[in-house]
Design a protein around this motif. Structure first.
Motif, mmCIF file in Angstrom:
data_model
loop_
_atom_site.group_PDB
_atom_site.id
_atom_site.type_symbol
_atom_site.label_atom_id
_atom_site.label_comp_id
_atom_site.label_asym_id
_atom_site.label_seq_id
_atom_site.Cartn_x
_atom_site.Cartn_y
_atom_site.Cartn_z
ATOM 1 N N ASP A 11 0.811 -1.224 0.000
ATOM 2 C CA ASP A 11 0.000 0.000 0.000
ATOM 3 C C ASP A 11 0.842 1.270 0.000
ATOM 4 O O ASP A 11 0.393 2.314 -0.453
ATOM 5 N N ASN A 32 2.719 -5.828 7.478
ATOM 6 C CA ASN A 32 1.479 -5.327 8.099
ATOM 7 C C ASN A 32 1.321 -5.716 9.564
ATOM 8 O O ASN A 32 0.234 -5.574 10.124
ATOM 9 N N ASP A 35 -0.296 -3.215 12.051
ATOM 10 C CA ASP A 35 -1.713 -2.913 11.903
ATOM 11 C C ASP A 35 -2.530 -3.921 12.719
ATOM 12 O O ASP A 35 -2.558 -5.107 12.404
ATOM 13 N N PHE A 38 -5.246 -5.949 10.849
ATOM 14 C CA PHE A 38 -4.822 -6.829 9.755
ATOM 15 C C PHE A 38 -4.909 -8.286 10.181
ATOM 16 O O PHE A 38 -4.349 -8.689 11.193
ATOM 17 N N TYR A 41 -2.200 -13.310 6.457
ATOM 18 C CA TYR A 41 -2.421 -14.206 5.329
ATOM 19 C C TYR A 41 -2.019 -15.624 5.730
ATOM 20 O O TYR A 41 -1.129 -15.826 6.543
ATOM 21 N N THR A 45 -5.019 -18.046 1.451
ATOM 22 C CA THR A 45 -5.307 -16.669 1.056
ATOM 23 C C THR A 45 -4.468 -16.274 -0.151
ATOM 24 O O THR A 45 -4.980 -15.722 -1.125
ATOM 25 N N LYS A 56 -9.688 -9.307 -3.954
ATOM 26 C CA LYS A 56 -9.675 -8.675 -2.639
ATOM 27 C C LYS A 56 -8.334 -8.940 -1.974
ATOM 28 O O LYS A 56 -8.061 -10.049 -1.533
ATOM 29 N N THR A 57 -7.509 -7.924 -1.949
ATOM 30 C CA THR A 57 -6.235 -8.033 -1.243
ATOM 31 C C THR A 57 -6.258 -7.042 -0.101
ATOM 32 O O THR A 57 -6.771 -5.943 -0.230
ATOM 33 N N ARG A 58 -5.717 -7.466 1.000
ATOM 34 C CA ARG A 58 -5.613 -6.566 2.143
ATOM 35 C C ARG A 58 -4.144 -6.512 2.532
ATOM 36 O O ARG A 58 -3.442 -7.515 2.494
ATOM 37 N N GLY A 59 -3.677 -5.322 2.827
ATOM 38 C CA GLY A 59 -2.274 -5.178 3.191
ATOM 39 C C GLY A 59 -1.342 -5.075 2.006
ATOM 40 O O GLY A 59 -0.153 -4.888 2.163
ATOM 41 N N GLN A 61 -1.382 -3.749 -2.413
ATOM 42 C CA GLN A 61 -2.150 -3.262 -3.558
ATOM 43 C C GLN A 61 -2.361 -4.372 -4.570
ATOM 44 O O GLN A 61 -3.434 -4.512 -5.138
#
Length: 139
Positions: A11, A32, A35, A38, A41, A45, A56-59, A61
């Motif tokens: 990100d 991450n 956070d 968070f 993973y 995932t 859908k990715t988190r942590g 881009q």
């Protein structure tokens, strides 16, 4: 030799390159860890993102994968041409199996140069010059 390259863009616009899904997974989790919201993973995932087109990715881009032979196609073609030219000058005749073995060794070397350079933040020119030095050819 690993045949896939994983590229993670975080990100904060930093990037991480790896040959291993586990290394990619660990890099995302480590990046991450501060956070509190968070959720780390796991291998399922990362597989969902890479192979099932889960957007859908988190942590991060993006998480992308590339075939090593496609990623380094220009270098590989030039190395093979150089190898065959030198073999002809020395009156050597390489079998197809030998050429593939040389190519796999070369891909392993340049992949190591690329991964290390990218993760240390080196420029494209520096990495390109190091790959040329490893391959002993001109581009």
């Amino acid at each position: 030799m690993r045949s896939t390259i994983y590229k993670i863009k975080f990100d904060d616009d930093t990037e991480f390159f790896s040959n291993s899904r586990k290394d990619a997974l660990n890099a995302i989790n480590k990046h991450n860890e501060a956070d509190k919201t968070f959720k780390p993973y796991n291998i399922n995932t990362i597989n969902g993102i890479l192979y099932n087109n889960n957007k859908k990715t988190r942590g991060a881009q993006s998480v992308e994968r590339y075939s090593v032979k496609e990623y380094y196609a220009d270098y590989l073609d030039r190395y093979t041409d150089s190898l065959l030219e030198n073999a002809e000058k020395q009156n050597k005749n390489y079998s197809d199996h030998s050429i593939k073995r040389f190519q796999n060794h070369f891909l392993g070397f340049i992949n190591n140069v690329e991964m290390t350079g990218r993760n240390l933040g080196e420029s494209d020119d520096v990495i390109h010059n190091r790959i040329i030095d490893v391959g002993l050819f001109t581009f």
